[in-house]
Write a protein that holds these residues in place. Structure first.
Motif, PDB file in Angstrom:
ATOM      1  N   ALA A   1       0.833  -1.208   0.000  1.00 51.51           N
ATOM      2  CA  ALA A   1       0.000   0.000   0.000  1.00 51.51           C
ATOM      3  C   ALA A   1       0.864   1.253   0.000  1.00 51.51           C
ATOM      4  N   GLU A   2       1.928   1.231   0.795  1.00 51.29           N
ATOM      5  CA  GLU A   2       2.848   2.380   0.839  1.00 51.29           C
ATOM      6  C   GLU A   2       3.511   2.597  -0.517  1.00 51.29           C
ATOM      7  N   TYR A   3       3.929   1.511  -1.144  1.00 49.84           N
ATOM      8  CA  TYR A   3       4.603   1.629  -2.439  1.00 49.84           C
ATOM      9  C   TYR A   3       3.668   2.219  -3.496  1.00 49.84           C
ATOM     10  N   ILE A   4       2.424   1.734  -3.545  1.00 54.95           N
ATOM     11  CA  ILE A   4       1.452   2.250  -4.506  1.00 54.95           C
ATOM     12  C   ILE A   4       1.151   3.723  -4.219  1.00 54.95           C
ATOM     13  N   ARG A   5       1.041   4.057  -2.940  1.00 58.68           N
ATOM     14  CA  ARG A   5       0.674   5.424  -2.547  1.00 58.68           C
ATOM     15  C   ARG A   5       1.775   6.435  -2.852  1.00 58.68           C
ATOM     16  N   THR A   6       3.033   6.027  -2.712  1.00 57.22           N
ATOM     17  CA  THR A   6       4.131   6.995  -2.785  1.00 57.22           C
ATOM     18  C   THR A   6       4.892   6.980  -4.104  1.00 57.22           C
ATOM     19  N   SER A   7       4.656   5.975  -4.955  1.00 52.40           N
ATOM     20  CA  SER A   7       5.405   5.886  -6.217  1.00 52.40           C
ATOM     21  C   SER A   7       4.663   6.611  -7.332  1.00 52.40           C
ATOM     22  N   ARG A   8       5.333   7.525  -8.010  1.00 52.99           N
ATOM     23  CA  ARG A   8       4.715   8.224  -9.135  1.00 52.99           C
ATOM     24  C   ARG A   8       4.495   7.288 -10.321  1.00 52.99           C
ATOM     25  N   PHE A   9       5.445   6.369 -10.508  1.00 54.24           N
ATOM     26  CA  PHE A   9       5.339   5.409 -11.620  1.00 54.24           C
ATOM     27  C   PHE A   9       5.629   4.002 -11.074  1.00 54.24           C
ATOM     28  N   PRO A  10       4.638   3.386 -10.414  1.00 53.27           N
ATOM     29  CA  PRO A  10       4.876   2.057  -9.826  1.00 53.27           C
ATOM     30  C   PRO A  10       5.302   1.034 -10.862  1.00 53.27           C
ATOM     31  N   ASP A  11       6.251   0.208 -10.476  1.00 55.74           N
ATOM     32  CA  ASP A  11       6.699  -0.868 -11.353  1.00 55.74           C
ATOM     33  C   ASP A  11       5.524  -1.824 -11.607  1.00 55.74           C
ATOM     34  N   PRO A  12       5.226  -2.150 -12.871  1.00 56.82           N
ATOM     35  CA  PRO A  12       4.041  -2.981 -13.156  1.00 56.82           C
ATOM     36  C   PRO A  12       4.109  -4.376 -12.562  1.00 56.82           C
TER      37      PRO A  12
END
Length: 380
Positions: A295-306
Motif C-alpha cells: 500500500a505504501e509503495y502504490i501510494r508513494t510511487s509516481r510510476f509504480p513498477d508494473p
C-alpha cells in the motif's frame, strides 16, 4: 555493588511481590517510576504511578538492552519486591544518586506488565508517543569496566579510537533502540557514571574521521544528525519516514521475538497502519506488514513498477530477517500481489520464485539459483 546485590536478595523475604494495577486501555495511560536516592549498599526503592500521557509530569525515558534473563535481582516497587535483570539493576543503582535523577522515569520492563498480552499490545502502540514526549532519552551503555574506561578516555582525548571503543557496544545491535533514539527530543549517553554528549558524536559522524566507527551506531547517529538539519530548515521530518526504509535499514538488527522486527519500528511510521497484536503468529504479522508495504509503495510511487519488483525486494528481505521459510513467504506475496497488482500468474510470479530460491539458498537447502531457471514449484 556487591553489597547492593546482597541487600536486594535479603529484601525478597521481607516484602510481598509487586503486581501491576490494570491500565485503562481505552485511554492513553502510562506508568511512571520515581527512583529514590540512597547509599550504594542499600536496597533500591522506587514508586510507580499511573498517568494520562497528555497530563503526565516531565519524565525521562530509558533506552537500554534487557540483557540475559538470569540472574535477576530484587528492587522495592511501592514497598513490594520486583525482579529485574542485571543490566537494569545496574542502571538503577548507578543513576539513583546522579544529579540528573530529578524527574520521573519510563522504563519498559517495569512500567509495562510484561505478562499481560493485551497491555503489551496497547503500550507498544503508544511507544512512539512515549519517546517523542519525554524530556530526554538516556542511552544506557552499561557498566562494563572496559567500556567505562573508554568513555572516560574519550572525554579527555576526544579521539575517534576511544569513541569507536565506546560505540562498539551490543546496545547498538538491538532493534528496539532504533525508534527510542530516533524519536527522542534529546539523547544523553550514559556509561557507568560517565555522560557523553550526543552532539559530539553527531559531529564525529559527519566528519571524515568517522570511517572507523561501528556501522550500526554511525547509521543511527547519522540519521539523528540528518533529522536535526531537516527540522532546522522547517521541513516535516515525517517526509523521510517510510516503512520500507526502516525495514530495509534496521530489520536485520537483533531482537528476541521475530514479530518485533516490525513492531519495534512502528513508532517511526504511524502511517503504516499495522495493528500490534502479540496474539498473532509471526506469519500473520508478516502478511500484515507486506500488505502495508505494498500500500505504501502504490501510494508513494509516481510510476509504480508494473510487476511490483521493489515491493518484492523488501518483502523477501523481511522474510529472511524474520526467519520465514519460502513455503510461508511465497503464498503471502502472491496474496498481496493479487490484491494490489491484480497479478495471478505473470512474470512477477517467476520473479518471486527466484527470490524464494534465494531464501532457500540462505537456509542452505538448495544450491545457489540462476535467475530465469526457477519456477514457482521449484522454489517453494
Amino acid at each position: 555493588m556487591l553489597a547492593t546485590l546482597a541487600m536486594a536478595t535479603r529484601s525478597a523475604s521481607t516484602a510481598s511481590h509487586f503486581v501491576h494495577s490494570a491500565l485503562d486501555d481505552s485511554e492513553q495511560q502510562i506508568r511512571l517510576l520515581k527512583l529514590h536516592p540512597g547509599p550504594s549498599e542499600s536496597e533500591i526503592r522506587c514508586d510507580i504511578s499511573t498517568y494520562s500521557i497528555e497530563e503526565s509530569p516531565p519524565y525521562i525515558a530509558l533506552s537500554y538492552t534487557w540483557g540475559n534473563p538470569l540472574p535477576t535481582h530484587n528492587i522495592l516497587l511501592n514497598s513490594r519486591t520486583c525482579l529485574v535483570r542485571g543490566n537494569l539493576f545496574n542502571f538503577l543503582d548507578t543513576f539513583r544518586n546522579d544529579c540528573t535523577n530529578i524527574k520521573h522515569l519510563w522504563i519498559d520492563y517495569i512500567c509495562i506488565d510484561q505478562s499481560n498480552v493485551r497491555e503489551r499490545n496497547h503500550q507498544v502502540q503508544l511507544m512512539g508517543s512515549i519517546y517523542r514526549n519525554c524530556t530526554f532519552v538516556i542511552t544506557w551503555l552499561g557498566s562494563d569496566p572496559i567500556q567505562v574506561a573508554g568513555a572516560k578516555q574519550y572525554l579527555i582525548t576526544d579521539d575517534v579510537e576511544d569513541l569507536r571503543l565506546l560505540l562498539n557496544n551490543d546496545y547498538f545491535q538491538r532493534l528496539w533502540i532504533v525508534q527510542e533514539v530516533l524519536l527522542a527530543p534529546e539523547v544523553r549517553i550514559f556509561c557507568g557514571h560517565v555522560w557523553i554528549s550526543e552532539a559530539d558524536i553527531c559531529t564525529f559522524v559527519r566528519s571524515r574521521t568517522s570511517s572507523g566507527l561501528p556501522r550500526a551506531a554511525k547509521s543511527l547517529f547519522g540519521e539523528r544528525s540528518l533529522a536535526s538539519r531537516i527540522k532546522q530548515y522547517g521541513a516535516p521530518e515525517q517526509l523521510s519516514r517510510s516503512l520500507s526504509k526502516y525495514l530495509r535499514n534496521y530489520s536485520a538488527s537483533h531482537c528476541d521475538d521475530p514479530r518485533d522486527k516490525v513492531y519495534g519500528i512502528l513508532g517511526l511510521v504511524p502511517l503504516a497502519n499495522i495493528e500490534i497484536d502479540y496474539a498473532k503468529s509471526k506469519e500473520a504479522v508478516y502478511l500484515d506488514t507486506i500488505t502495508s508495504l505494498a500500500a505504501e509503495y502504490i501510494r508513494t510511487s509516481r510510476f509504480p513498477d508494473p510487476k511490483g519488483l521493489p515491493f518484492l525486494s523488501s518483502a523477501v528481505a523481511l522474510a529472511l530477517n524474520m526467519s520465514l521459510k519460502p513455503s510461508v513467504a511465497f503464498p503471502a506475496m502472491i496474496v498481496v500481489l493479487t490484491k494490489y497488482w491484480a497479478i495471478a500468474d505473470t512474470p512477477s510470479v517467476f520473479e518471486i520464485s527466484f527470490h524464494c530460491a534465494l531464501i532457500d539458498w540462505k537456509y542452505g537447502e538448495k544450491p545457489p539459483p540462476k535467475k530465469g531457471l526457477w519456477s514457482r514449484s521449484q522454489a517453494c
